[in-house]
Design a protein around this motif. Structure first.
Motif, PDB file in Angstrom:
ATOM      1  N   GLY A 189      34.158  36.544  16.873  1.00  8.69           N
ATOM      2  CA  GLY A 189      34.663  36.595  18.239  1.00  8.69           C
ATOM      3  C   GLY A 189      35.806  35.636  18.489  1.00  8.69           C
ATOM      4  O   GLY A 189      36.682  35.900  19.315  1.00  8.69           O
ATOM      5  N   MET A 190      35.818  34.510  17.775  1.00  5.87           N
ATOM      6  CA  MET A 190      36.891  33.524  17.945  1.00  5.87           C
ATOM      7  C   MET A 190      38.135  33.893  17.143  1.00  5.87           C
ATOM      8  O   MET A 190      39.256  33.773  17.629  1.00  5.87           O
ATOM      9  CB  MET A 190      36.388  32.139  17.511  1.00  5.87           C
ATOM     10  CG  MET A 190      35.295  31.572  18.396  1.00  5.87           C
ATOM     11  SD  MET A 190      34.592  30.049  17.722  1.00  5.87           S
ATOM     12  CE  MET A 190      35.911  28.891  18.052  1.00  5.87           C
ATOM     13  N   LEU A 191      37.925  34.319  15.900  1.00  8.61           N
ATOM     14  CA  LEU A 191      39.053  34.588  15.006  1.00  8.61           C
ATOM     15  C   LEU A 191      39.506  36.041  15.028  1.00  8.61           C
ATOM     16  O   LEU A 191      40.567  36.366  14.484  1.00  8.61           O
ATOM     17  CB  LEU A 191      38.680  34.196  13.569  1.00  8.61           C
ATOM     18  CG  LEU A 191      38.229  32.748  13.356  1.00  8.61           C
ATOM     19  CD1 LEU A 191      38.005  32.471  11.871  1.00  8.61           C
ATOM     20  CD2 LEU A 191      39.239  31.767  13.921  1.00  8.61           C
ATOM     21  N   HIS A 192      38.676  36.911  15.618  1.00 12.92           N
ATOM     22  CA  HIS A 192      39.016  38.340  15.735  1.00 12.92           C
ATOM     23  C   HIS A 192      39.272  38.981  14.385  1.00 12.92           C
ATOM     24  O   HIS A 192      40.110  39.876  14.261  1.00 12.92           O
ATOM     25  CB  HIS A 192      40.249  38.531  16.633  1.00 12.92           C
ATOM     26  CG  HIS A 192      40.092  37.932  17.991  1.00 12.92           C
ATOM     27  ND1 HIS A 192      41.136  37.394  18.693  1.00 12.92           N
ATOM     28  CD2 HIS A 192      39.003  37.764  18.769  1.00 12.92           C
ATOM     29  CE1 HIS A 192      40.707  36.925  19.849  1.00 12.92           C
ATOM     30  NE2 HIS A 192      39.413  37.143  19.919  1.00 12.92           N
ATOM     31  N   GLU A 193      38.551  38.521  13.377  1.00  9.11           N
ATOM     32  CA  GLU A 193      38.772  39.067  12.042  1.00  9.11           C
ATOM     33  C   GLU A 193      37.484  39.017  11.235  1.00  9.11           C
ATOM     34  O   GLU A 193      36.777  38.015  11.252  1.00  9.11           O
ATOM     35  CB  GLU A 193      39.855  38.262  11.309  1.00  9.11           C
ATOM     36  CG  GLU A 193      40.110  38.755   9.899  1.00  9.11           C
ATOM     37  CD  GLU A 193      41.103  37.892   9.139  1.00  9.11           C
ATOM     38  OE1 GLU A 193      41.741  38.404   8.202  1.00  9.11           O
ATOM     39  OE2 GLU A 193      41.231  36.697   9.475  1.00  9.11           O
ATOM     40  N   LEU A 194      37.188  40.103  10.566  1.00  9.69           N
ATOM     41  CA  LEU A 194      36.123  40.127   9.577  1.00  9.69           C
ATOM     42  C   LEU A 194      36.792  40.177   8.213  1.00  9.69           C
ATOM     43  O   LEU A 194      37.334  41.210   7.811  1.00  9.69           O
ATOM     44  CB  LEU A 194      35.203  41.335   9.775  1.00  9.69           C
ATOM     45  CG  LEU A 194      34.228  41.232  10.951  1.00  9.69           C
ATOM     46  CD1 LEU A 194      33.484  42.544  11.161  1.00  9.69           C
ATOM     47  CD2 LEU A 194      33.231  40.095  10.746  1.00  9.69           C
ATOM     48  N   ASP A 195      36.795  39.055   7.537  1.00  7.82           N
ATOM     49  CA  ASP A 195      37.530  38.922   6.274  1.00  7.82           C
ATOM     50  C   ASP A 195      36.583  39.121   5.098  1.00  7.82           C
ATOM     51  O   ASP A 195      35.729  38.283   4.813  1.00  7.82           O
ATOM     52  CB  ASP A 195      38.178  37.540   6.204  1.00  7.82           C
ATOM     53  CG  ASP A 195      39.189  37.431   5.076  1.00  7.82           C
ATOM     54  OD1 ASP A 195      39.063  38.203   4.101  1.00  7.82           O
ATOM     55  OD2 ASP A 195      40.084  36.585   5.164  1.00  7.82           O
ATOM     56  N   LYS A 196      36.748  40.246   4.416  1.00 11.57           N
ATOM     57  CA  LYS A 196      35.860  40.567   3.301  1.00 11.57           C
ATOM     58  C   LYS A 196      36.437  40.154   1.947  1.00 11.57           C
ATOM     59  O   LYS A 196      35.896  40.510   0.901  1.00 11.57           O
ATOM     60  CB  LYS A 196      35.557  42.071   3.303  1.00 11.57           C
ATOM     61  CG  LYS A 196      34.801  42.530   4.554  1.00 11.57           C
ATOM     62  CD  LYS A 196      34.461  44.007   4.496  1.00 11.57           C
ATOM     63  CE  LYS A 196      33.721  44.453   5.756  1.00 11.57           C
ATOM     64  NZ  LYS A 196      33.372  45.902   5.710  1.00 11.57           N
ATOM     65  N   SER A 197      37.521  39.402   1.963  1.00 12.02           N
ATOM     66  CA  SER A 197      38.070  38.889   0.711  1.00 12.02           C
ATOM     67  C   SER A 197      37.275  37.663   0.262  1.00 12.02           C
ATOM     68  O   SER A 197      36.340  37.232   0.944  1.00 12.02           O
ATOM     69  CB  SER A 197      39.554  38.542   0.870  1.00 12.02           C
ATOM     70  OG  SER A 197      39.735  37.516   1.824  1.00 12.02           O
ATOM     71  N   HIS A 198      37.650  37.092  -0.890  1.00 10.73           N
ATOM     72  CA  HIS A 198      36.855  36.025  -1.485  1.00 10.73           C
ATOM     73  C   HIS A 198      37.696  34.780  -1.770  1.00 10.73           C
ATOM     74  O   HIS A 198      38.901  34.882  -2.032  1.00 10.73           O
ATOM     75  CB  HIS A 198      36.206  36.512  -2.786  1.00 10.73           C
ATOM     76  CG  HIS A 198      35.373  37.728  -2.616  1.00 10.73           C
ATOM     77  ND1 HIS A 198      35.816  38.991  -2.967  1.00 10.73           N
ATOM     78  CD2 HIS A 198      34.126  37.893  -2.114  1.00 10.73           C
ATOM     79  CE1 HIS A 198      34.869  39.880  -2.698  1.00 10.73           C
ATOM     80  NE2 HIS A 198      33.832  39.238  -2.167  1.00 10.73           N
ATOM     81  N   LEU A 199      37.040  33.632  -1.739  1.00  9.53           N
ATOM     82  CA  LEU A 199      37.744  32.370  -1.982  1.00  9.53           C
ATOM     83  C   LEU A 199      38.321  32.334  -3.393  1.00  9.53           C
ATOM     84  O   LEU A 199      39.410  31.788  -3.608  1.00  9.53           O
ATOM     85  CB  LEU A 199      36.789  31.191  -1.767  1.00  9.53           C
ATOM     86  CG  LEU A 199      37.399  29.794  -1.836  1.00  9.53           C
ATOM     87  CD1 LEU A 199      38.490  29.620  -0.791  1.00  9.53           C
ATOM     88  CD2 LEU A 199      36.325  28.719  -1.666  1.00  9.53           C
ATOM     89  N   SER A 200      37.633  32.913  -4.356  1.00  6.16           N
ATOM     90  CA  SER A 200      38.132  32.902  -5.738  1.00  6.16           C
ATOM     91  C   SER A 200      39.467  33.636  -5.872  1.00  6.16           C
ATOM     92  O   SER A 200      40.226  33.392  -6.810  1.00  6.16           O
ATOM     93  CB  SER A 200      37.103  33.523  -6.689  1.00  6.16           C
ATOM     94  OG  SER A 200      36.894  34.892  -6.388  1.00  6.16           O
ATOM     95  N   GLU A 201      39.755  34.530  -4.923  1.00  6.13           N
ATOM     96  CA  GLU A 201      41.025  35.257  -4.952  1.00  6.13           C
ATOM     97  C   GLU A 201      42.209  34.367  -4.582  1.00  6.13           C
ATOM     98  O   GLU A 201      43.357  34.772  -4.714  1.00  6.13           O
ATOM     99  CB  GLU A 201      40.947  36.457  -3.996  1.00  6.13           C
ATOM    100  CG  GLU A 201      39.929  37.512  -4.427  1.00  6.13           C
ATOM    101  CD  GLU A 201      39.685  38.555  -3.358  1.00  6.13           C
ATOM    102  OE1 GLU A 201      40.576  38.741  -2.489  1.00  6.13           O
ATOM    103  OE2 GLU A 201      38.607  39.177  -3.355  1.00  6.13           O
ATOM    104  N   HIS A 202      41.946  33.146  -4.130  1.00  2.97           N
ATOM    105  CA  HIS A 202      43.007  32.206  -3.766  1.00  2.97           C
ATOM    106  C   HIS A 202      43.459  31.356  -4.950  1.00  2.97           C
ATOM    107  O   HIS A 202      44.260  30.442  -4.776  1.00  2.97           O
ATOM    108  CB  HIS A 202      42.533  31.283  -2.641  1.00  2.97           C
ATOM    109  CG  HIS A 202      42.242  31.995  -1.361  1.00  2.97           C
ATOM    110  ND1 HIS A 202      41.785  31.335  -0.216  1.00  2.97           N
ATOM    111  CD2 HIS A 202      42.341  33.310  -1.017  1.00  2.97           C
ATOM    112  CE1 HIS A 202      41.614  32.208   0.750  1.00  2.97           C
ATOM    113  NE2 HIS A 202      41.932  33.417   0.284  1.00  2.97           N
ATOM    114  N   ARG A 203      42.946  31.638  -6.128  1.00  3.35           N
ATOM    115  CA  ARG A 203      43.299  30.811  -7.283  1.00  3.35           C
ATOM    116  C   ARG A 203      44.802  30.820  -7.554  1.00  3.35           C
ATOM    117  O   ARG A 203      45.393  29.798  -7.882  1.00  3.35           O
ATOM    118  CB  ARG A 203      42.538  31.288  -8.520  1.00  3.35           C
ATOM    119  CG  ARG A 203      41.075  30.884  -8.494  1.00  3.35           C
ATOM    120  CD  ARG A 203      40.300  31.439  -9.654  1.00  3.35           C
ATOM    121  NE  ARG A 203      38.895  31.066  -9.566  1.00  3.35           N
ATOM    122  CZ  ARG A 203      37.927  31.632 -10.253  1.00  3.35           C
ATOM    123  NH1 ARG A 203      38.224  32.615 -11.098  1.00  3.35           N
ATOM    124  NH2 ARG A 203      36.676  31.225 -10.111  1.00  3.35           N
ATOM    125  N   GLY A 204      45.407  31.982  -7.433  1.00  2.00           N
ATOM    126  CA  GLY A 204      46.840  32.067  -7.688  1.00  2.00           C
ATOM    127  C   GLY A 204      47.627  31.174  -6.749  1.00  2.00           C
ATOM    128  O   GLY A 204      48.538  30.445  -7.176  1.00  2.00           O
TER     129      GLY A 204
END
Length: 420
Positions: free
Chosen positions: A93-108
């Motif tokens: 409700g605060m961020l208005h986003e359901l983020d189904k991605s993963h933290l491990s995808e931020h490695r790059g």
């Protein structure tokens, strides 16, 4: 979340972002961090990222069917807790986003060399209740590469966080936790249990009252039935009664060589917002192997702007970690602080502490601005977002020369040691 965005944007504008090795955050700051690292080259396009965050906070929509679908799916897991409910109702409700991605995808984005390396904090609630915020055993950290018990130097690859282990061996690999769940874990409520319990119960009732009244359907699947709804309602009610948060499989379960009998005998651990311990990520950045020489401590917490700094002093004393002496006489004016405090010490990192609201960036209105921009405010209009971004940025632009002086001082000191 908003204040950190303003700070980072100004660091980049002043040519200082390139000097930062680690970006560590707790609570709402982690929401900003994870939003940034979805953009691989975020440090090079801060204006674009700022607009994306502003649009998400002010222009995006919230969907009850999506929230319900996420809750029903989450409740199928044996480790469902109030963190799931919090993540898919309040945080959504605060961020208005359901983020189904993963933290491990931020490695790059973390490995590119263009961005600071991101480190996120949580605390083990049971360890916190027994060992307090000043014990490394309380602290848990996340990076795109690992999830780690800070006090035990024990970790697993991030994609295996939440999977089942026994005696150090993987027994049942589960799907990596999505970012929306981690938002809920990192940014779970940090007030008193009684107040939060009352708030959650009221939210729970209102949420399902709205569900019964609305004609807006949610997409059904083969498993999406009265059984799923009943399961979720029962589990959420149970979790409210037992105040169950952040339950996840313990990868140290029955692991030998760990001198913590209570921990290794627990099949699950309970991870919550690190703000209940120290509302700033000092324990993460102060790991000796990180060899940090300068800490830019931007304090966004409510109330006493020096509380986290004092807590960091105690943490370091209790754990024999080098930290500069802090003259508490300089910290007496909590209602009208300056915008920058510098503490140096031999053999210790230099700490520069920046209270968010101060007599330089909002002279005469510190108390009023703290009330206006309280952390428990759930909605911000675009005007207030830009006002807060600008206020946070002033703490960087007004102190750019001081930051550069400290960097030069540290470089000179290092060269002198190398020469000797």
């Amino acid at each position: 979340m908003i204040a950190l965005q303003g700070t980072l944007q100004e660091l980049q504008k002043q040519g200082l972002l390139d000097t930062i090795m680690y970006l560590c955050g707790v609570s709402g700051a982690t929401w900003c961090m994870s939003a940034l690292y979805k953009q691989g080259d975020w440090a090079e396009k801060m204006e674009t990222v700022k607009q994306l965050i502003c649009d998400a906070l002010t222009k995006s929509t919230w969907s009850l069917p999506k929230a319900m679908q996420m809750l029903l799916e989450a409740a199928k897991d044996e480790n469902y807790s109030l963190t799931d409910f919090w993540a898919y109702t309040i945080i959504y409700g605060m961020l208005h986003e359901l983020d189904k991605s993963h933290l491990s995808e931020h490695r790059g984005a973390a490995e590119s060399g263009n961005n600071p390396y991101p480190i996120y904090a949580a605390v083990d609630e049971r360890s916190f209740c027994k060992a307090t915020e000043y014990s490394p055993a309380t602290w848990f950290e996340f990076t795109p590469h690992e999830a780690s018990f800070l006090g035990y130097r024990a970790s697993v690859p991030m994609e295996l966080f939440g999977s089942e282990f026994k005696k150090g061996e993987l027994k049942n690999q589960k799907e990596e936790k999505i970012l929306s769940y981690l938002y809920g874990l990192w940014g779970s409520c940090i007030g008193s249990k009684e107040e939060n319990e009352r708030f959650i119960i009221e939210l729970f009732h209102n949420f399902f009252k709205r569900k019964m009244k609305t004609s807006e359907p949610f997409r059904a699947t083969a498993d999406s039935s009265a059984v799923d709804l009943g399961r979720m309602l029962a589990k959420t009610s149970y979790d409210i009664l037992h105040w169950k948060w952040g339950t996840t499989n313990n990868f140290l379960y029955k692991c030998s060589g760990v001198q913590a009998p209570e921990l290794v005998n627990d099949k699950v651990v309970s991870l919550v917002d690190a703000g209940i311990a120290i509302n700033c990520a000092y324990p993460l950045v102060l790991r000796p192997e990180r060899k940090v020489q300068l800490i830019l401590s931007f304090d966004y917490g409510p109330g006493d702007p020096f509380k986290t700094l004092k807590q960091a002093v105690t943490y370091c004393k209790d754990n024999c970690i080098p930290f500069p002496e802090v003259d508490e006489k300089l910290l007496e004016d909590t209602e009208n602080p300056s915008d920058c405090y510098i503490f140096r010490g031999e053999g210790a990192p230099t700490v520069m502490h920046f209270p968010l609201f101060n007599k330089v960036n909002c002279p005469g209105y510190v108390t009023e601005w703290r009330i206006l921009f309280t952390p428990v405010r759930f909605l911000y209009n675009e005007k207030d977002i830009h006002k807060l971004l600008h206020t946070a940025s002033l703490n960087v632009s007004n102190n750019k020369d001081k930051i550069l002086e400290e960097i030069k001082h540290i470089v000179a000191r290092s060269r002198k040691k190398a020469g000797s």
